[in-house]
Design a protein around this motif. Structure first.
Motif, PDB file in Angstrom:
ATOM      1  N   LEU A   1      49.958  33.712  36.401  1.00  0.00           N
ATOM      2  CA  LEU A   1      49.414  31.517  36.196  1.00  0.00           C
ATOM      3  C   LEU A   1      47.621  32.012  36.422  1.00  0.00           C
ATOM      4  CD1 LEU A   1      51.874  30.124  38.654  1.00  0.00           C
ATOM      5  CD2 LEU A   1      50.946  29.169  36.993  1.00  0.00           C
ATOM      6  N   ALA A   2      47.806  33.350  37.733  1.00  0.00           N
ATOM      7  CA  ALA A   2      45.875  33.649  38.469  1.00  0.00           C
ATOM      8  C   ALA A   2      45.709  34.106  36.430  1.00  0.00           C
ATOM      9  CB  ALA A   2      46.638  35.195  39.560  1.00  0.00           C
ATOM     10  N   LEU A   3      46.011  35.187  35.795  1.00  0.00           N
ATOM     11  CA  LEU A   3      45.767  35.639  34.619  1.00  0.00           C
ATOM     12  C   LEU A   3      45.151  34.047  34.025  1.00  0.00           C
ATOM     13  CD1 LEU A   3      44.933  37.940  32.557  1.00  0.00           C
ATOM     14  CD2 LEU A   3      47.269  36.709  31.515  1.00  0.00           C
ATOM     15  N   ARG A   4      46.128  32.679  33.792  1.00  0.00           N
ATOM     16  CA  ARG A   4      45.496  31.512  33.138  1.00  0.00           C
ATOM     17  C   ARG A   4      44.642  31.743  33.609  1.00  0.00           C
ATOM     18  NH1 ARG A   4      47.809  28.043  29.859  1.00  0.00           N
ATOM     19  NH2 ARG A   4      48.603  29.442  29.274  1.00  0.00           N
ATOM     20  N   LEU A   5      44.140  31.395  35.625  1.00  0.00           N
ATOM     21  CA  LEU A   5      43.116  30.707  35.884  1.00  0.00           C
ATOM     22  C   LEU A   5      42.126  31.659  35.877  1.00  0.00           C
ATOM     23  CD1 LEU A   5      42.190  28.974  38.126  1.00  0.00           C
ATOM     24  CD2 LEU A   5      42.895  30.739  39.849  1.00  0.00           C
ATOM     25  N   VAL A   6      42.011  32.750  35.654  1.00  0.00           N
ATOM     26  CA  VAL A   6      40.239  33.690  35.252  1.00  0.00           C
ATOM     27  C   VAL A   6      40.219  33.940  33.632  1.00  0.00           C
ATOM     28  CG1 VAL A   6      40.971  34.732  37.890  1.00  0.00           C
ATOM     29  CG2 VAL A   6      41.645  36.322  35.379  1.00  0.00           C
TER      30      VAL A   6
ATOM     31  N   ALA B   1      42.711  48.425  41.088  1.00  0.00           N
ATOM     32  CA  ALA B   1      42.829  48.470  39.790  1.00  0.00           C
ATOM     33  C   ALA B   1      42.143  47.827  39.284  1.00  0.00           C
ATOM     34  CB  ALA B   1      44.069  49.583  39.335  1.00  0.00           C
ATOM     35  N   SER B   2      42.394  46.362  39.799  1.00  0.00           N
ATOM     36  CA  SER B   2      42.497  45.000  38.177  1.00  0.00           C
ATOM     37  C   SER B   2      41.000  44.962  39.213  1.00  0.00           C
ATOM     38  CB  SER B   2      43.363  44.088  39.639  1.00  0.00           C
ATOM     39  OG  SER B   2      44.778  43.811  38.870  1.00  0.00           O
ATOM     40  N   ALA B   3      40.537  44.737  40.492  1.00  0.00           N
ATOM     41  CA  ALA B   3      39.065  44.213  41.281  1.00  0.00           C
ATOM     42  C   ALA B   3      38.074  45.524  39.979  1.00  0.00           C
ATOM     43  CB  ALA B   3      38.405  45.072  42.522  1.00  0.00           C
ATOM     44  N   VAL B   4      38.445  46.847  40.079  1.00  0.00           N
ATOM     45  CA  VAL B   4      37.379  48.021  39.645  1.00  0.00           C
ATOM     46  C   VAL B   4      37.235  47.392  38.119  1.00  0.00           C
ATOM     47  CG1 VAL B   4      37.047  50.078  38.475  1.00  0.00           C
ATOM     48  CG2 VAL B   4      37.789  50.064  40.916  1.00  0.00           C
TER      49      VAL B   4
ATOM     50  N   TYR C   1      34.128  46.801  34.966  1.00  0.00           N
ATOM     51  CA  TYR C   1      33.997  47.216  33.081  1.00  0.00           C
ATOM     52  C   TYR C   1      34.493  45.315  32.818  1.00  0.00           C
ATOM     53  CZ  TYR C   1      34.775  51.627  34.218  1.00  0.00           C
ATOM     54  OH  TYR C   1      34.750  53.149  34.019  1.00  0.00           O
ATOM     55  N   GLY C   2      33.917  44.483  33.697  1.00  0.00           N
ATOM     56  CA  GLY C   2      33.663  43.357  32.494  1.00  0.00           C
ATOM     57  C   GLY C   2      34.915  42.505  32.590  1.00  0.00           C
ATOM     58  N   ARG C   3      36.218  42.879  32.601  1.00  0.00           N
ATOM     59  CA  ARG C   3      37.405  42.844  31.536  1.00  0.00           C
ATOM     60  C   ARG C   3      38.137  40.637  33.042  1.00  0.00           C
ATOM     61  NH1 ARG C   3      39.507  47.766  31.025  1.00  0.00           N
ATOM     62  NH2 ARG C   3      38.141  48.725  30.399  1.00  0.00           N
ATOM     63  N   ALA C   4      38.654  40.768  31.678  1.00  0.00           N
ATOM     64  CA  ALA C   4      39.423  39.132  32.974  1.00  0.00           C
ATOM     65  C   ALA C   4      40.902  39.065  33.541  1.00  0.00           C
ATOM     66  CB  ALA C   4      39.591  38.221  31.482  1.00  0.00           C
TER      67      ALA C   4
ATOM     68  N   SER D   1      38.431  33.565  30.907  1.00  0.00           N
ATOM     69  CA  SER D   1      37.315  31.811  30.654  1.00  0.00           C
ATOM     70  C   SER D   1      35.592  33.501  30.795  1.00  0.00           C
ATOM     71  CB  SER D   1      37.124  30.942  32.027  1.00  0.00           C
ATOM     72  OG  SER D   1      36.307  32.025  32.791  1.00  0.00           O
ATOM     73  N   LYS D   2      35.376  32.857  30.061  1.00  0.00           N
ATOM     74  CA  LYS D   2      33.764  33.741  30.094  1.00  0.00           C
ATOM     75  C   LYS D   2      33.396  33.689  31.878  1.00  0.00           C
ATOM     76  CE  LYS D   2      32.540  31.632  25.501  1.00  0.00           C
ATOM     77  NZ  LYS D   2      31.348  30.726  24.473  1.00  0.00           N
ATOM     78  N   ARG D   3      33.764  33.104  32.636  1.00  0.00           N
ATOM     79  CA  ARG D   3      33.292  33.591  34.304  1.00  0.00           C
ATOM     80  C   ARG D   3      34.459  33.544  34.515  1.00  0.00           C
ATOM     81  NH1 ARG D   3      30.389  27.970  35.195  1.00  0.00           N
ATOM     82  NH2 ARG D   3      30.068  29.227  37.241  1.00  0.00           N
ATOM     83  N   SER D   4      34.515  34.669  34.530  1.00  0.00           N
ATOM     84  CA  SER D   4      36.319  35.294  34.509  1.00  0.00           C
ATOM     85  C   SER D   4      36.188  36.043  36.133  1.00  0.00           C
ATOM     86  CB  SER D   4      36.904  36.261  34.308  1.00  0.00           C
ATOM     87  OG  SER D   4      36.086  37.212  33.930  1.00  0.00           O
ATOM     88  N   LEU D   5      35.102  36.619  36.102  1.00  0.00           N
ATOM     89  CA  LEU D   5      34.324  37.111  38.277  1.00  0.00           C
ATOM     90  C   LEU D   5      34.067  36.364  39.030  1.00  0.00           C
ATOM     91  CD1 LEU D   5      34.156  39.789  39.604  1.00  0.00           C
ATOM     92  CD2 LEU D   5      32.943  39.786  38.971  1.00  0.00           C
ATOM     93  N   GLU D   6      33.442  35.064  38.373  1.00  0.00           N
ATOM     94  CA  GLU D   6      33.488  34.169  39.546  1.00  0.00           C
ATOM     95  C   GLU D   6      34.583  33.706  39.869  1.00  0.00           C
ATOM     96  OE1 GLU D   6      29.356  32.299  38.711  1.00  0.00           O
ATOM     97  OE2 GLU D   6      29.676  32.653  37.036  1.00  0.00           O
ATOM     98  N   VAL D   7      35.311  32.563  38.582  1.00  0.00           N
ATOM     99  CA  VAL D   7      36.802  32.174  39.009  1.00  0.00           C
ATOM    100  C   VAL D   7      36.856  33.311  40.303  1.00  0.00           C
ATOM    101  CG1 VAL D   7      38.475  31.132  38.710  1.00  0.00           C
ATOM    102  CG2 VAL D   7      36.533  31.369  36.971  1.00  0.00           C
TER     103      VAL D   7
END
Length: 249
Positions: A182-187, A138-141, A146-149, A189-195
């Motif tokens: 922690l993972a949410l803080r990591l991603v 679900a997170s991956a989708v 849908y471009g969510r962080a 950003s504007k480049r969340s998918l790349e992160v």
């Protein structure tokens, strides 16, 4: 999401700064070292993304990369997947393992989405009601379609965060909630998918479960695990509800 947001907000400032440093290093590393997979291409349709994520469950990315083009060619849409004979699906999925389980999941998932007009649900609640889609998928989708962080927190990312921070209060106490924070803080950003992809690839290629490549690691100057060079307790699949196994990515 409320409790997760509380954990996110309560992270110490120094932890936030270390995670920002980690994000910058991962993105720089990813430019030259990130893995290339068909399902990561920007023009992939939601159908192709969801299919890839279901295939990746408890299966190596390398194995899925071999099977994915043929699977998409054979079943190019939700309708074709929903109407596929079970024996045909089983034959295509057998090389990946768990083929019977994935066959039933794919058929049920395809039928549900066809009944929804071919639209992939856009909320976690709706997604997790579908067979074959757990919290990680679900997170991956949400992240890819849908471009969510959303953090793609599998054991590779968890191991990376646990080793980098190497602090008991971050990896052992309330592990699931804190790891997600922690993972949410990591991603975030504007480049969340790349992160996300950078963390997954780094965990698979450098911060390996066995024999991590610490001497050549670009994170070694700030990584607590690399500094100690001693085995520290790190998160495992047992603390990640709904996560894929380490081999999945």
């Amino acid at each position: 999401m409320g409790s997760l947001q509380v954990e996110f907000d309560e992270l110490a400032p120094e932890v936030g700064e270390r995670i920002r440093w980690l994000r910058r290093r991962l993105l720089s590393w990813f430019v030259c070292n990130g893995r290339s997979f068909l399902w990561r291409e920007p023009d992939r349709a939601p159908y192709e993304v969801v299919v890839a994520e279901v295939l990746l469950q408890r299966t190596t990315a390398v194995g899925v990369a071999r099977a994915y083009p043929g699977f998409i060619e054979h079943f190019p849409s939700w309708t074709s997947l929903a109407q596929a004979p079970l024996e045909c699906l089983e034959s295509m999925l057998r090389p990946l393992g768990l083929w019977r389980q994935k066959t039933l999941a794919f058929q049920s998932l395809a039928q549900s989405i066809v009944a929804n007009g071919g639209v992939v649900p856009s909320t976690r609640t709706e997604l997790e009601r579908l067979r074959g889609i757990g919290p990680y998928t679900a997170s991956a989708v949400l992240a890819i379609v849908y471009g969510r962080a959303e953090p793609l927190l599998d054991v590779n990312m968890a191991r990376l965060l646990g080793r980098f921070l190497a602090s008991p209060e971050h990896t052992e106490a309330r592990p699931r909630r804190m790891l997600h924070a922690l993972a949410l803080r990591l991603v975030s950003s504007k480049r969340s998918l790349e992160v996300n992809w950078a963390a997954l690839d780094f965990g698979a290629l450098v911060c390996c479960a066995r024999q991590p490549r610490c001497p050549e690691c670009v994170l070694r100057t700030k990584c607590q695990y690399a500094r100690s060079l001693k085995l520290q307790p790190t998160p495992t699949a047992d603390v990640l509800s709904g996560s894929r196994s380490a081999g999945g990515r």
